[in-house]
Write a protein that holds these residues in place. Sequence first.
Motif, PDB file in Angstrom:
ATOM      1  N   PHE A  33       0.927   2.852  -5.079  1.00  0.00           N
ATOM      2  CA  PHE A  33       0.841   1.457  -4.640  1.00  0.00           C
ATOM      3  C   PHE A  33       1.623   0.559  -5.595  1.00  0.00           C
ATOM      4  CE2 PHE A  33      -3.691   1.962  -2.673  1.00  0.00           C
ATOM      5  CZ  PHE A  33      -3.154   2.817  -1.720  1.00  0.00           C
ATOM      6  N   SER A  36       0.792  -1.227   0.000  1.00  0.00           N
ATOM      7  CA  SER A  36       0.000   0.000   0.000  1.00  0.00           C
ATOM      8  C   SER A  36       0.828   1.283   0.000  1.00  0.00           C
ATOM      9  CB  SER A  36      -0.951  -0.009   1.214  1.00  0.00           C
ATOM     10  OG  SER A  36      -0.212  -0.145   2.410  1.00  0.00           O
ATOM     11  N   SER A  84      -5.369  -0.192   1.495  1.00  0.00           N
ATOM     12  CA  SER A  84      -4.664   0.781   2.332  1.00  0.00           C
ATOM     13  C   SER A  84      -5.414   1.116   3.609  1.00  0.00           C
ATOM     14  CB  SER A  84      -4.412   2.075   1.539  1.00  0.00           C
ATOM     15  OG  SER A  84      -5.643   2.721   1.272  1.00  0.00           O
TER      16      SER A  84
END
Length: 960
Positions: free
Chosen positions: A402, A370, A408
């Motif tokens: 990413f 993430s 995330s």
Amino acid sequence: MRLFFLFLLFSISYSITAQNPNPTVLITDNDFTSSGQGECNCITQFSDGIDPHFYDSGNDFGNYSDNENVEIVFCPSLTTGTKMSVSLGTASGFDWDVDGSDTLYVYDGPDSNSPLLGAHNSVTHPTGFNYQASWNNPSGCLTFKFVSDGAVNAGGWSANVTCNNPMQPFSAHMQAYRNGIGVDILNPSDTGYADICLGDSLLFVGVGDFLYDSTSTNPYGYNQSNNSIYEWDFTDGTSATGDSVWFYPPAQNGYLAILKIIDPYLQSKSILSKVRVSTIPSFSGIINTRDSICLGDSTIIIGGITATDTVGVDLTESSFQIGGVVTGQTFLPDGGGSSYTTSVSINGFSGQTINVGTDIQEVCMNIEHSYIGDLDIQLTCPNGTTIMLADIFGSSSSGSTFLGDANSSGSTVPGIGMDYCFTIGATWGTMVAENSAGNHIPSTVTPGYNILAPGDFQPEENFSNLIGCPIDGDWTITITDNILQDNGYIFEWGITLDPDINPNNEFYSPVIVSEGWVNDPSIISGQNDTAIVVQPLTTGVHYYTYEVVDNFGCSYDTTVSVYVLPKPSVMTDTIACNNQFQISGTSSYQNSGVWSWNTNGSGNVTFSPNNITLNPTISVDVVGDYILTYTDNQCNQDSSFNITFAPSPVIQTDETICVQDYQITGTSSYDGGQWTYNGPGTMTFLPNDTTSNPEINVDAEGIYTITYTDNQCNISNSFELNVVQTPTVPSNDTSCVNQFQFVGTSSYIGGTWTYSGPGNVTFTPNNTTESPLIEVDTKGLYTFTFTDNQCAKDSTFEVYFPEYVSVNLSDLTFCIGSEETISAYSSVAEATYLWNTGSTSSSIIVQDSGLYYVKVTGLCNPDSDSSTVKLEDCTLSLTNVVTPNGDGFNDFLVFPNLNYYLESSLVIFNRWGKKIYEASNYKNDWDGRNQANGTYFYILTPSGGQVEAELIKGTFTLLK
């Protein structure tokens, strides 16, 4: 091809990374246990939801004290596989400064009596360390004990303590059963070889060793055993699923059997074994000194294996094609300088090394993370040489991009992995360069974020830096998460090597463990040696079999043939025709020999062109039996056949018969034959058409050609059989005159006419003339019969002499409303009728006036006539006054037209209703002379008329 096996390592970290300050925990604080200040809440991570920072007694800014002996315990609140972990030191982005005379001890359990994981200071561990409670530690606790002396103290440490659920370990095993029975044949176990024969099958059984399964004796984790998936791949291109599968090797090669066990959280383990299919040894060196011999001779066959000699048998080699190399999933928890590694093991290259950078075609991984900006990715070869694949951390272009479609939210639920490859020939630059250039795609898992586009990237350092690395061994990917912020997963990764550096790089060949020639009575010596002497007892091909068994348990053999020359081959006994015959089918060794003959009779044989020709033409001067013998020049063996020169068939001469049955006589032939025929009808042979002298029957008269064809020479002879035909006479005919000329009469040798009919017949010139002129004296139908002189057969026909027709019609008058018949009937039976009304009957019924005519037609003439029809009004009326005075007017009671109703009745009543007169057939003749003047009543009933009339009632007046 990029071959990835999805191999998920389930690791759920509850380390929630937020931007708030982390809570401070000192080693001098109370334990995080149920008896202390409470266990580490793995869901909320203490009350404020963030990870604690763990410090020495001097906290973040001071030194620890002298002569300390303190400890603290961290235990997780969850009990099923929950573990405490610690990242400590500069390698993880934390402080680490412990004097060499002081020691920080870490124990794998809830107190300092637990197993020691390590004793540490800045001398023994300059950069710090990482630990996680082991799976043999069911409590999941870590105990830290710090001991300092009174000499020198230092700044101490700062560390990150995390509570998480790591993937519980397990191991993969496989077994292989030849044809599904017996014992496991993998040698060594799990990763060894399964040696079988072509045609055998292997039952592969996968076994997962789930040490910490919730159903095991150490139930610390989740249920792996009942929910894991077993995937199999074989290098013949087949694949299967299930804990037991069948494999059927298609050829005599080596094959890899790869098992991957995937647990419920997609963590996977792979194991590989090898299948070696026995190869057929080469028997090409076996020597047969003489492959063709005469009967009674012997020959030597060389080939075999003994303790001191090997002749004629060579082992053959096969190989494995080593395939791609991959590994499974690795969780990348939130870092702070932590490094995470995952390795693949390569073998089978027999000491080869990386010679040029292009020996490594590409390194690929399927990953999601993430935040790209806190990662560094390195590749380490088996000798420890390391190159940087992606040096993203600290780059000015790291950004918030990413890798893959990451999640995330801070959750450890995996996002969607994408494929990123590092290859020298990539058209894209490094990951840093492409990220800076904006080579992005939008995220779908976390909308609003960018994803570095998947594809091929240049590595930060060239693969040529790995020259000299051994290929066999562990290759490791290391990912360093430098910032305490995000997490992710490597779902799988692998190395693709240049196929040219490992073509068929593992070879094998079975070893012969037993051998020998199969016993045969014609082996006269050397049965247990490498050379045998054979002496076949009969002509023809004799086979000698040499068998071997290899250490795979597979049997092979080869067959050596010795051809004992046969006697010459000649044709079988036969029969010839026409005193000449072409010999065929003769053969002998080198087709060399001589013909001879003898006979029981007195005939002679001539060979053309000569008697050493393989298949000469022979001629004889006398029919009969001969023996022909051919003697070959090689072995002086002879073969004979009998030949009979057969005579032609004999049959009878032509014959004439009157009946349709006949007995054939006088037939003779060499070996029978068959009758056929050609003629006007069907001929039947009794009992059959192969009887030499059958009885025959025909269904039609005429001349038949009957043919006999003998079986041996197919020679045919024929004779004619004339079945005398019934005389032919004229067809039935008609004559309007009393004469008739016969035409077309025929018979075998003439005949006589007779007749029957209504009159007398005269034949001119006479009744033996086949086609005379006849004359009759009376009209009518005559039948004439001709009887032939040969067989007295009769034929008949008819001649009809018809009468002439005539017609005469009368005129008609009748009442309107009635009908009459007009008849034109003729006594001539064949007469036909045609009226102008269209009727074809002999009479018609008419109702209307007019002219009616008819045409009557006979066989010899027509005649016509007509009839005029008139209609009259026949309506009844009444005279209402009767004056019988004799003046001729109204003298009688008259009903006009009563004459058309001949059977009418009349009743008269006076005015008082008394009946005074009655007549059943009234004739208009009542005059009332005996009655008084006055009014009278009457009832008239009409009857017998041409038309119907209604009853009439009325009155009339009588006046005298």
